[in-house]
Design a protein around this motif. Sequence first.
Motif, PDB file in Angstrom:
ATOM      1  N   GLY A  37     -26.634 -33.569   3.459  1.00 42.00           N
ATOM      2  CA  GLY A  37     -28.045 -33.373   3.803  1.00 42.00           C
ATOM      3  C   GLY A  37     -28.468 -34.016   5.104  1.00 42.00           C
ATOM      4  N   LYS A  40     -25.416 -32.139   9.345  1.00 44.83           N
ATOM      5  CA  LYS A  40     -24.149 -31.873  10.033  1.00 44.83           C
ATOM      6  C   LYS A  40     -23.909 -30.369  10.225  1.00 44.83           C
ATOM      7  N   SER A  41     -24.059 -29.619   9.126  1.00 46.16           N
ATOM      8  CA  SER A  41     -23.817 -28.165   9.224  1.00 46.16           C
ATOM      9  C   SER A  41     -24.842 -27.517  10.141  1.00 46.16           C
ATOM     10  N   THR A  42     -26.079 -27.951  10.032  1.00 48.49           N
ATOM     11  CA  THR A  42     -27.134 -27.377  10.874  1.00 48.49           C
ATOM     12  C   THR A  42     -26.826 -27.633  12.347  1.00 48.49           C
TER      13      THR A  42
HETATM   14  P1  ADP Z   1     -25.143 -31.419   5.757  1.00 48.53           P
HETATM   15  O1  ADP Z   1     -24.249 -30.350   6.298  1.00 48.53           O
HETATM   16  O2  ADP Z   1     -25.077 -32.700   6.510  1.00 48.53           O
HETATM   17  O3  ADP Z   1     -24.940 -31.636   4.296  1.00 48.53           O
HETATM   18  P2  ADP Z   1     -27.235 -29.488   6.266  1.00 48.53           P
HETATM   19  O4  ADP Z   1     -27.263 -29.308   7.732  1.00 48.53           O
HETATM   20  O5  ADP Z   1     -26.566 -28.439   5.452  1.00 48.53           O
HETATM   21  O6  ADP Z   1     -26.649 -30.928   5.929  1.00 48.53           O
HETATM   22  O7  ADP Z   1     -28.709 -29.612   5.724  1.00 48.53           O
HETATM   23  C1  ADP Z   1     -29.631 -30.551   6.235  1.00 48.53           C
HETATM   24  C2  ADP Z   1     -30.953 -30.379   5.524  1.00 48.53           C
HETATM   25  O8  ADP Z   1     -31.499 -29.120   5.865  1.00 48.53           O
HETATM   26  C3  ADP Z   1     -30.862 -30.393   4.024  1.00 48.53           C
HETATM   27  O9  ADP Z   1     -31.997 -31.054   3.532  1.00 48.53           O
HETATM   28  C4  ADP Z   1     -30.873 -28.944   3.642  1.00 48.53           C
HETATM   29  O10 ADP Z   1     -31.425 -28.765   2.370  1.00 48.53           O
HETATM   30  C5  ADP Z   1     -31.756 -28.348   4.703  1.00 48.53           C
HETATM   31  N1  ADP Z   1     -31.397 -26.962   5.014  1.00 48.53           N
HETATM   32  C6  ADP Z   1     -30.190 -26.535   5.464  1.00 48.53           C
HETATM   33  N2  ADP Z   1     -30.195 -25.198   5.674  1.00 48.53           N
HETATM   34  C7  ADP Z   1     -31.442 -24.765   5.327  1.00 48.53           C
HETATM   35  C8  ADP Z   1     -32.071 -23.485   5.314  1.00 48.53           C
HETATM   36  N3  ADP Z   1     -31.438 -22.383   5.715  1.00 48.53           N
HETATM   37  N4  ADP Z   1     -33.368 -23.430   4.899  1.00 48.53           N
HETATM   38  C9  ADP Z   1     -34.025 -24.541   4.526  1.00 48.53           C
HETATM   39  N5  ADP Z   1     -33.483 -25.775   4.515  1.00 48.53           N
HETATM   40  C10 ADP Z   1     -32.215 -25.901   4.898  1.00 48.53           C
END
Ligand code: ADP
Length: 240
Positions: A37, A40-42
Amino acid sequence: MIQVKNLHKYFKNYEVLKGIDMEVNKGEVVCILGSSGSGKSTLLRCINFLEKKNDGQIWIDGEMIKGTEEEINRIRCKVGMVFQRFHLFPHLTVVENVMEGPVTVKRADKRETYEQALRLLDKVGLLDKAEQYPARLSGGQMQRVAIARALAMEPQVILFDEPTSALDPELVGEVLKVMRDMADEGMTMIIVTHEMGFAREVADRVIFLHEGVITEAGQPQEIFENPKTERLQAFLGQLQ
Ligand code: ADP
Ligand code: MG
């Protein structure tokens, strides 16, 4: 190779990335650590424009990318991506999966692409699986196919989003070995991973992301042996 300046990303009103600055030079391996959360992926998805940033700049190979369709198509050839869950095409054989990008995106010659695909499959140790379908492979083998598929586009940098997190523990090593070989050959890589041993040995630099902010960054030795913030200390502590 990649420069991110003051990157902000919101989902609705929720700020996921709060002003990220980072730079990755040609041939560098940068590992990104952080809790689930933390964004990282974002961050990876913004870098290759799978997500649209809200603010800031992304420079790739000396060019500031605004995000037009034409630019994005060009970026997709330069920036490869490997996902946690492989995303192979189930109806295509292994070799066809590897050929898909060059043939459809680059309109490359089929026979040359086929030969290149076989060379890449050999490189990831899967030449003998070329004519099989993904469903018959183990997770580790599928991920190696996904890496060969990314390499087939001859990208200048490859982003990896937890490439071994979906694998059974005994299959992690074979994927990390392929990635290590790529690093040794000078491939520029940004890798989100929880494999601390790998990050320590292979990364040139490690970045720790916490709640959308880079709170610590440095050489692996500094990060692992001398974490400065309590956040990072706690994070590393949890993994032990
Ligand atoms: P990580 O890869 O570090 O686990 P993410 O980048 O997947 O984190 O997510 C960061 C935050 O953004 C999280 O709170 C996640 O729920 C939120 N989030 C990710 N993608 C979306 C989306 N498409 N819509 C709404 N919230 C999102
Ligand atoms: Mg993630």
